[in-house]
Design an enzyme around this catalytic site. Structure first.
Site, PDB file in Angstrom:
ATOM      1  N   GLU A 282      50.455  41.125  58.607  1.00 60.61           N
ATOM      2  CA  GLU A 282      49.079  41.135  58.088  1.00 60.61           C
ATOM      3  C   GLU A 282      48.328  42.382  58.510  1.00 60.61           C
ATOM      4  OE1 GLU A 282      46.332  40.794  56.050  1.00 60.61           O
ATOM      5  OE2 GLU A 282      46.972  38.698  56.067  1.00 60.61           O
ATOM      6  N   ASP A 286      46.860  45.413  56.159  1.00 61.61           N
ATOM      7  CA  ASP A 286      45.461  45.840  56.201  1.00 61.61           C
ATOM      8  C   ASP A 286      45.339  47.327  56.520  1.00 61.61           C
ATOM      9  OD1 ASP A 286      44.768  43.223  55.727  1.00 61.61           O
ATOM     10  OD2 ASP A 286      44.128  42.798  57.776  1.00 61.61           O
ATOM     11  N   ASP A 369      44.732  32.515  48.828  1.00 64.21           N
ATOM     12  CA  ASP A 369      45.946  32.519  48.015  1.00 64.21           C
ATOM     13  C   ASP A 369      46.291  31.125  47.503  1.00 64.21           C
ATOM     14  OD1 ASP A 369      45.962  35.148  48.823  1.00 64.21           O
ATOM     15  OD2 ASP A 369      47.705  34.959  50.139  1.00 64.21           O
ATOM     16  N   ASP A 507      37.893  45.168  33.548  1.00 63.48           N
ATOM     17  CA  ASP A 507      37.608  43.758  33.331  1.00 63.48           C
ATOM     18  C   ASP A 507      38.916  42.976  33.250  1.00 63.48           C
ATOM     19  OD1 ASP A 507      36.328  41.391  32.844  1.00 63.48           O
ATOM     20  OD2 ASP A 507      35.705  41.891  30.792  1.00 63.48           O
ATOM     21  N   VAL A 508      39.024  41.903  34.017  1.00 66.14           N
ATOM     22  CA  VAL A 508      40.196  41.033  33.990  1.00 66.14           C
ATOM     23  C   VAL A 508      39.866  39.867  33.070  1.00 66.14           C
ATOM     24  CG1 VAL A 508      41.754  39.592  35.365  1.00 66.14           C
ATOM     25  CG2 VAL A 508      40.842  41.719  36.328  1.00 66.14           C
ATOM     26  N   GLY A 521      33.996  39.824  30.832  1.00 62.57           N
ATOM     27  CA  GLY A 521      32.826  39.917  31.699  1.00 62.57           C
ATOM     28  C   GLY A 521      33.074  39.273  33.051  1.00 62.57           C
ATOM     29  N   ASP A 523      33.458  36.651  35.953  1.00 57.14           N
ATOM     30  CA  ASP A 523      33.881  35.256  36.012  1.00 57.14           C
ATOM     31  C   ASP A 523      34.200  34.897  37.457  1.00 57.14           C
ATOM     32  OD1 ASP A 523      36.885  35.836  36.441  1.00 57.14           O
ATOM     33  OD2 ASP A 523      36.498  36.832  34.526  1.00 57.14           O
TER      34      ASP A 523
END
Length: 540
Positions: A282, A286, A369, A507-508, A521, A523
């Site tokens: 981890e 990072d 997750d 945008d996803v 947009g 979400d």
């Protein structure tokens, strides 16, 4: 308060504590803190109560003074029409106007000592008072009983079945008490790819795109940093735990292998040194991604907690904020929001994080997750992860990233494991202009998180491929560090992310995390999407 009156007050408190211990309960004048029963007493078999001699470590969080004034300052500092726009508190301002007084901290310390606790310690900023004791001491001091339990890994644990209370004389001083349960605690948000460099075609939710792992040095190109300056003047922090020896070795190997300058690092040990090394991957994820995505930072500080318990992480947050050195702090950790609320750590952490916002600090937090519901293995509901749901942080969700030749960005869809859903308890910050209702909406932005399109990093001296929102959060932390290098007065990121043009983001628009769906947009699942770094820089 004069010394004489303080002694008289403490004498009254001690008398109450003695009465409570003798009666195996609490006086009717005692007041409930923000730490609630972790397990309802009516739902447990009293034969499972722990032994009175069971050892435990408690940490009492004191209330900051003038909370209303702090909230007003934060609002003004993010209001372009205010003369305080973009103002930041200095550490001296925080100490003078908002931290608990010496007398208040000493009163709590004395109270714990008289209740039988030992090794009583007050933090440098007087916000936290910690001590070692037993279940019997905790019952005398806070009116709490404990039942045996297990944590999510099946390890022996305990949980309080009563709200934590304090005498009325301390009600205006004590906010919460952590350490009264060990059933739930934060965890890391990383996921390892099943095969390094794996390529999948037509993966469900991937839109038929090709997914492949990336060297972290590719992310600046993928997310189009363009001429945005590197974060070479910015200090970035990482909340971590345990022994940082191996992550530092891996970071040095990573920079050397990739021809990058050595990183100016510092390890700040919070409380007693920890020996845990299970989080090495981890802290590798990072640190290596922050260094690569930022183009290099002025300094990288590991705030190493003793463990991932709520109380130890609260102490780490407090250290990062009281030091006021890191302008951006990465936190690739989280837990069920409901657990943090019951534990009292939410109340404790929120006021610490609020001080950070007032100082201009930005905490970048993984959304988790476990999809839309961090509180169960299956996303059958919509409860987010904390501290991502705090109104004083940036919540970073995750995507599946498809790239083309020369590390060109092709597309992103929502990664199915990415956390994102409305908070059930946290208020919506004034700067959050999207979403509905009155509670905090998670997420704000998103970056690569799918382990199959994740980062190929060095772990214990060898290459390994990882993803999870533990990758997304440091990618945003590094992005915001670049923004601060270009625009030093920006401070906390939240209001700025919501005020720039949506052309600053990819945008996803497709994919689901179980309870929320990515759409055109903003979400809940992906926020505004991933940053186009050069466009974001131009829009600030």
């Amino acid at each position: 308060m004069k010394k004489t009156s303080l002694c008289l007050a403490m004498g009254a408190i001690w008398a109450l504590a003695s009465t409570a211990a003798a009666a195996a309960g609490v006086d009717s004048t005692w007041k409930t803190t923000a730490t609630r029963a972790h397990v309802p007493a009516a739902s447990v078999n009293m034969s499972n109560l722990v032994a009175s001699s069971m050892p435990l470590h408690v940490q009492v969080t004191l209330k900051i003074r003038n909370k209303g004034a702090l909230d007003d300052f934060i609002a003004a500092a993010h209001n372009p029409a205010s003369p305080l726009f973009r103002a930041k508190l200095q550490s001296s301002d925080v100490a003078a106007h908002f931290l608990p007084s010496q007398a208040q901290a000493q009163a709590v310390a004395d109270y714990l000592s008289h209740a039988g606790f030992s090794h009583v310690s007050v933090s440098a900023n007087r916000l936290l008072v910690s001590a070692d004791g037993t279940a019997s001491n905790a019952r005398a001091a806070f009116g709490t009983r404990f039942v045996k339990g297990t944590d999510e890994h099946g390890r022996a644990a305990y949980a309080n079945i009563d709200d934590a209370k304090v005498p009325a004389s301390l009600a205006d001083v004590v906010l919460s008490v952590s350490g009264l349960q060990t059933v739930t605690h934060p965890h890391t948000m990383l996921a390892r790819a099943s095969t390094q460099g794996r390529v999948e075609k037509g993966r469900p939710g991937g839109g038929g795109a090709t997914l492949v792992g990336h060297n972290p040095t590719a992310f600046p190109t993928i997310y189009n940093v363009g001429g945005t300056p590197a974060a070479s003047t910015i200090t970035v922090g990482i909340i971590s735990d345990g022994d940082m020896t191996q992550p530092l070795k891996d970071l040095n190997q990573f920079t050397s292998t990739n021809g990058l300058p050595a990183v100016n690092t510092q390890v700040v040990t919070v409380s007693t040194p920890g020996t845990d090394t299970s989080g090495t991957a981890e802290w590798d994820l990072d640190s290596q991604d922050i260094v690569a995505m930022s183009g290099g930072v002025g300094k990288l500080i590991f705030y190493a907690a003793n463990s991932l318990s709520n109380s130890d992480l609260t102490a780490a947050f407090n250290k990062a904020v009281s030091d006021n050195q890191a302008q951006v702090v990465n936190v690739s950790l989280g837990e069920c929001e409901t657990s943090a609320y019951q534990d009292g750590s939410m109340a404790a952490d929120d006021q610490i994080l609020a001080l950070g916002v007032a100082q201009g600090q930005t905490f970048s937090i993984s959304t988790g997750d476990s999809g839309s519901n961090e509180c169960t293995k299956k996303p059958t509901g919509t409860t987010p992860s904390y501290p991502a749901s705090s109104p004083y942080v940036i919540a970073v969700s995750g995507t599946s990233l498809s790239t083309g030749a020369s590390n060109s960005w092709v597309s992103e869809t929502l990664w199915s494991g990415a956390g994102g859903s409305p908070s059930t308890v946290e208020p919506k910050p004034s700067w959050q202009t999207q979403g509905g209702g009155t509670t905090r909406d998670v997420a704000d932005v998103a970056f690569d998180a799918d382990p199959n399109s994740g980062a190929i990093i060095i772990v214990n001296g060898s290459n390994a491929q990882y993803g999870g929102t533990s990758l997304a959060a440091p990618l945003f932390a590094a992005t915001w560090a670049r923004m601060l290098a270009a625009h030093p007065t920006l401070g906390f990121a939240g209001p700025h992310l919501y005020s720039v043009s949506t052309a600053s983001y990819h945008d996803v628009t497709s994919g689901s995390n179980g309870g929320e769906t990515a759409t055109v947009g903003w979400d809940y699942a992906s926020g505004f999407g991933s940053g186009i770094v050069s466009a974001l820089n131009a829009g600030l």
